[in-house]
Design an enzyme around this catalytic site. Structure first.
Site, PDB file in Angstrom:
ATOM      1  N   LYS A  88     -22.862 -40.988 -25.504  1.00 32.64           N
ATOM      2  CA  LYS A  88     -22.195 -39.813 -25.594  1.00 32.64           C
ATOM      3  C   LYS A  88     -23.430 -39.685 -24.798  1.00 32.64           C
ATOM      4  CE  LYS A  88     -18.974 -38.530 -29.122  1.00 32.64           C
ATOM      5  NZ  LYS A  88     -19.369 -39.342 -30.127  1.00 32.64           N
ATOM      6  N   GLU A 110     -19.363 -28.870 -29.225  1.00 30.91           N
ATOM      7  CA  GLU A 110     -19.009 -29.006 -30.559  1.00 30.91           C
ATOM      8  C   GLU A 110     -19.282 -30.540 -31.461  1.00 30.91           C
ATOM      9  OE1 GLU A 110     -17.649 -30.360 -28.155  1.00 30.91           O
ATOM     10  OE2 GLU A 110     -17.158 -31.922 -28.916  1.00 30.91           O
ATOM     11  N   SER A 376     -20.366 -48.882 -29.194  1.00 29.93           N
ATOM     12  CA  SER A 376     -20.281 -47.513 -29.361  1.00 29.93           C
ATOM     13  C   SER A 376     -21.578 -47.357 -29.710  1.00 29.93           C
ATOM     14  CB  SER A 376     -19.494 -46.455 -29.163  1.00 29.93           C
ATOM     15  OG  SER A 376     -19.291 -46.612 -30.891  1.00 29.93           O
TER      16      SER A 376
HETATM   17  C1  LIG Z   1     -18.618 -39.993 -31.046  1.00 34.56           C
HETATM   18  C2  LIG Z   1     -18.352 -41.037 -31.095  1.00 34.56           C
HETATM   19  C3  LIG Z   1     -17.113 -41.802 -31.540  1.00 34.56           C
HETATM   20  C4  LIG Z   1     -16.341 -41.541 -30.885  1.00 34.56           C
HETATM   21  O1  LIG Z   1     -15.418 -40.529 -29.990  1.00 34.56           O
HETATM   22  P1  LIG Z   1     -15.411 -41.571 -28.587  1.00 34.56           P
HETATM   23  O2  LIG Z   1     -15.189 -40.084 -27.257  1.00 34.56           O
HETATM   24  O3  LIG Z   1     -13.248 -41.596 -29.215  1.00 34.56           O
HETATM   25  O4  LIG Z   1     -15.849 -41.959 -28.077  1.00 34.56           O
HETATM   26  C5  LIG Z   1     -17.461 -43.310 -31.186  1.00 34.56           C
HETATM   27  N1  LIG Z   1     -18.471 -44.151 -31.751  1.00 34.56           N
HETATM   28  C6  LIG Z   1     -19.679 -43.554 -31.645  1.00 34.56           C
HETATM   29  C7  LIG Z   1     -20.724 -43.647 -31.721  1.00 34.56           C
HETATM   30  C8  LIG Z   1     -20.068 -42.208 -31.291  1.00 34.56           C
HETATM   31  O5  LIG Z   1     -20.450 -41.342 -31.682  1.00 34.56           O
END
Ligand SMILES: *Cc1c(COP(=O)(O)O)cnc(C)c1O
Length: 393
Positions: A88, A110, A376
């Site tokens: 993020k 948000e 992610s």
């Molecule tokens: C916020 C988040 C997501 C989902 O958001 P995307 O915009 O689809 O990437 C996925 N993995 C993690 C670790 C997150 O914090």
């Protein structure tokens, strides 16, 4: 060719469906974002902060044990090692620099899992801007450590108590705030959703993921392209970043993993690409879960970051045209995958990311394939949930 039209559409998805009050703000962004973010001084500061503040490039890690288990070559793109624990922050760094260029004094955002809220509060602290985070009351409960982090970083966290009290409701509240404070406030949207230019803006900031992957894969395998890229999709920003520089390389399979919750047809799911129909949510035309008379269906996922009834317009386009393959993974299977990755690789993933890991069981591939999974985020924020299952898995 995957290409954004001048008015912000990928095929029939996207656009900017906004109340009149927001028109000047959105127009200002539409007209200036590309020239601002590609200016030399902007790029210099963006890449400097990504390197020394975020810790980029993140490693592309050959997961030998996971590879052996699935009889294929698997690399993990380690976004979990970014400062604040997820991808993020790539976007919030970019957007805070943009907000400064636009002379904004107040930042709103948000958040679902709290990762975007933490990443926004972090860059606001770094840049000295006021920060207000909207978060669903349910998410405030299940992501308590991230709420504490935001407060420690100096942000004000406002509870969204309407609807399912999750991400979509927090987004509604943030949009309401922006309508009331259009002049001095920049809204840092956390995913590739919202009115044009946000989906494109966020995808460009997150595209550093696939930019690095190309160089790292070339070095590791002699080829820039993997055979498959797997990423979880809430709104779709980590997936957009991981796919970005491969969108027009048709030999690379793009796998989008959604949350099936308790089962796609259980009534408690967030599998938008299967359950969704075309409509407008949070400023763009996309696929979303809605009743026949256009009311949003409350989504469900064990992971707050995937608990959203829509997907970004890029992903709606990629999936409906067949460029990306959608897979959905249940709460239970995501938990299993989270425990498995922890035990065999020593990496505790975020619950969102665990969905992408489980997809290895749900798709077919050849043993000679090279797979990149976009890791992610890290699982620290989900320990409260994981603790409930320590004896089960
Ligand atoms: C916020 C988040 C997501 C989902 O958001 P995307 O915009 O689809 O990437 C996925 N993995 C993690 C670790 C997150 O914090």
């Amino acid at each position: 060719m995957i290409q954004l039209s001048e008015n912000g559409y990928y095929g029939s998805f996207g656009g900017a469906y906004i109340p009149e009050m927001l028109y000047p703000n959105v127009k200002e962004l539409q007209e200036n974002y590309l020239s601002m973010i590609y200016a030399d001084d902007f790029q210099r500061e963006f890449y400097y902060l990504l390197k020394d503040y975020v810790g980029r490039p993140t490693p592309l890690y050959l997961a030998e044990n996971l590879s052996a288990k699935h009889n294929v070559t698997i690399y993990l793109k380690r976004e979990d090692l970014c400062h604040t624990g997820a991808h993020k922050i790539n976007n919030t760094i970019g957007q805070i620099l943009l907000a400064k260029k636009l002379n904004k004094k107040r930042i709103i955002a948000e958040t679902g899992a709290g990762q975007h809220g933490v990443a926004t509060a972090t860059v606001c602290a770094r840049m000295g801007l006021e920060c207000i985070i909207y978060m669903g009351a349910v998410d405030i409960k299940r992501q308590a450590p991230n709420v504490a982090r935001m407060k420690m970083l100096g942000a004000t966290v406002i509870s969204a108590t309407s609807g399912s009290q999750t991400l979509k409701d927090a987004t509604n509240e943030a949009i309401r705030d922006w309508i009331n404070n259009p002049v001095d406030t920049h809204y840092i949207i956390g995913s590739v959703v919202g009115p044009h230019p946000y989906p494109d803006l966020v995808a460009r900031f997150q595209s550093v993921i696939s930019e690095e992957m190309k160089n790292q894969l070339l070095e590791a395998t002699g080829r820039e392209n993997p055979d498959l890229i797997i990423a979880c999709v809430g709104g779709g920003s980590n997936a957009a970043g991981a796919y970005y520089h491969y969108l027009n390389d048709l030999d690379v399979r793009l796998i989008a993993v959604e949350a099936a919750g308790e089962g796609v047809y259980s009534g408690k799911s967030a599998a938008t690409s299967i359950l969704g129909t075309e409509g407008i949510i949070h400023g763009s035309r996309t696929l979303l879960m809605q009743t026949t008379d256009g009311q949003i269906v409350e989504p469900h996922s064990i992971s707050a970051g995937l608990d959203y009834p829509g997907i970004g317009p890029l992903h709606a386009h990629l999936i409906t045209t067949g460029r990306a393959e959608a897979v959905s993974v249940t709460d239970e299977n995501a938990l299993k995958a989270a425990f498995e990755l922890s035990r065999i690789e020593g990496i505790i993933p975020a619950l969102e990311t665990a969905h992408a890991i489980h997809a290895l069981e749900d798709i077919s591939f050849k043993s000679s394939d090279v797979i990149v999974i976009n890791l992610s985020g890290r699982g620290d924020k989900d320990l409260n949930t994981y603790m409930e299952y320590l004896d089960k898995y």
